[in-house]
Design a protein around this motif. Structure first.
Motif, PDB file in Angstrom:
ATOM      1  N   HIS A  67       0.564  -7.326  -6.763  1.00 40.76           N
ATOM      2  CA  HIS A  67       0.638  -7.959  -6.340  1.00 40.76           C
ATOM      3  C   HIS A  67       1.136  -8.225  -4.835  1.00 40.76           C
ATOM      4  CE1 HIS A  67      -1.344 -10.815  -2.982  1.00 40.76           C
ATOM      5  NE2 HIS A  67      -0.626 -11.480  -3.663  1.00 40.76           N
ATOM      6  N   THR A  72      -1.811  -3.920  -4.251  1.00 43.24           N
ATOM      7  CA  THR A  72      -3.707  -4.414  -3.895  1.00 43.24           C
ATOM      8  C   THR A  72      -4.497  -4.432  -2.541  1.00 43.24           C
ATOM      9  OG1 THR A  72      -2.968  -7.073  -4.027  1.00 43.24           O
ATOM     10  CG2 THR A  72      -3.437  -5.387  -6.037  1.00 43.24           C
ATOM     11  N   ARG A  78      -6.613  -8.343   0.077  1.00 40.70           N
ATOM     12  CA  ARG A  78      -5.426  -8.612  -0.979  1.00 40.70           C
ATOM     13  C   ARG A  78      -5.195  -9.597  -1.263  1.00 40.70           C
ATOM     14  NH1 ARG A  78       0.401  -8.790   0.533  1.00 40.70           N
ATOM     15  NH2 ARG A  78       1.222  -8.653  -1.649  1.00 40.70           N
ATOM     16  N   TRP A  79      -5.472 -10.977  -0.794  1.00 39.47           N
ATOM     17  CA  TRP A  79      -5.460 -11.947  -1.476  1.00 39.47           C
ATOM     18  C   TRP A  79      -6.128 -13.028  -2.185  1.00 39.47           C
ATOM     19  CZ3 TRP A  79      -1.538 -14.493  -2.673  1.00 39.47           C
ATOM     20  CH2 TRP A  79      -0.418 -14.383  -2.131  1.00 39.47           C
ATOM     21  N   PHE A  82      -6.687 -10.558  -5.754  1.00 33.77           N
ATOM     22  CA  PHE A  82      -5.250 -10.970  -6.839  1.00 33.77           C
ATOM     23  C   PHE A  82      -6.168 -12.209  -7.197  1.00 33.77           C
ATOM     24  CE2 PHE A  82      -2.400 -13.662  -7.053  1.00 33.77           C
ATOM     25  CZ  PHE A  82      -1.784 -13.548  -7.787  1.00 33.77           C
ATOM     26  N   LEU A 132     -10.808  -5.616  -5.430  1.00 33.60           N
ATOM     27  CA  LEU A 132      -9.048  -4.569  -5.254  1.00 33.60           C
ATOM     28  C   LEU A 132      -8.666  -3.096  -5.153  1.00 33.60           C
ATOM     29  CD1 LEU A 132      -6.179  -5.748  -8.152  1.00 33.60           C
ATOM     30  CD2 LEU A 132      -6.527  -2.973  -7.509  1.00 33.60           C
TER      31      LEU A 132
END
Length: 215
Positions: A67, A72, A78-79, A82, A132
């Protein structure tokens, strides 16, 4: 000094991202580990499960590293990926420790908090892994052709964690771990190739500059 610290931090983050390889490898060995433990350890399969927390913890460190490096993907996905994967792996590790080290399920027999956290964590981690993979594919943080095997492994894990499929489920469990090994290997190869090409270009540029000055 600042440059040295920056280099050390970058090296630590890179090393952390590579932890998905041993973590995924240990995860993939779970079916074999259980079989061996049942035949050779006095405590049976419980002896193996007492060591299992190492796998999700290594994966958790690796996911944090990936990350931080942007592997990712980008943006909201992305967040989301993760946080979901990290939460799932943390629940898996906490549930495993609670059940097999702290014995909380022996105290709260009906609630079985350790086992429940473990099972929920598996589903959350697998679902987050799918997200992901989609995020990495969308933003092409790794070559596009390398993502489908990881997605297939994540989907296999999701199926194995949701439904008891016997030996097929054990194979899909191992596949989930191998998917993380694959992703880590892809990132490693990408990094090595990038380093070699970067070094070659710098040397070529420096050689051209030297030749120009000599001329």
């Amino acid at each position: 000094m600042r440059r040295l610290l920056s280099g050390l931090v970058a090296a630590a983050v890179w090393l952390a991202s590579m932890m998905v390889v041993p973590g995924g490898g240990l995860w993939a060995l779970t079916p074999m580990g259980i079989t061996l433990a049942e035949s050779r350890l006095p405590s049976g399969a419980d002896g193996f499960w007492q060591l299992f927390a190492t796998a999700p913890l290594l994966l958790l460190v690796g996911v944090v590293g990936l990350h931080l490096r942007g592997i990712t993907g980008g943006g909201l996905l992305r967040w989301a990926s993760f946080l979901v994967v990290a939460l799932g792996l943390a629940l898996v590790a906490a549930g495993n420790v609670g059940q097999f080290w702290l014995g909380v399920d022996d105290v709260f027999i009906l609630a079985a908090p350790g086992y429940r956290a473990f099972r929920i964590g598996l589903l959350v981690a697998a679902a987050g892994s799918v997200v992901l993979g989609v995020s990495a594919l969308k933003d092409r943080t790794v070559p596009s052709w390398t993502v489908p095997p990881f997605l297939a492994a994540a989907m296999g894990g999701l199926i194995a964690f949701a439904v008891d499929l016997g030996s097929t489920g054990a194979a899909l469990w191992a596949l989930f771990g191998l998917g993380w090994v694959w992703l880590g290997a892809v990132v490693f190869v990408r990094d090595v190739v990038g380093f070699v090409l970067g070094r070659y270009r710098r040397d070529k540029k420096a050689g051209g500059r030297t030749a120009g000055e000599a001329g």
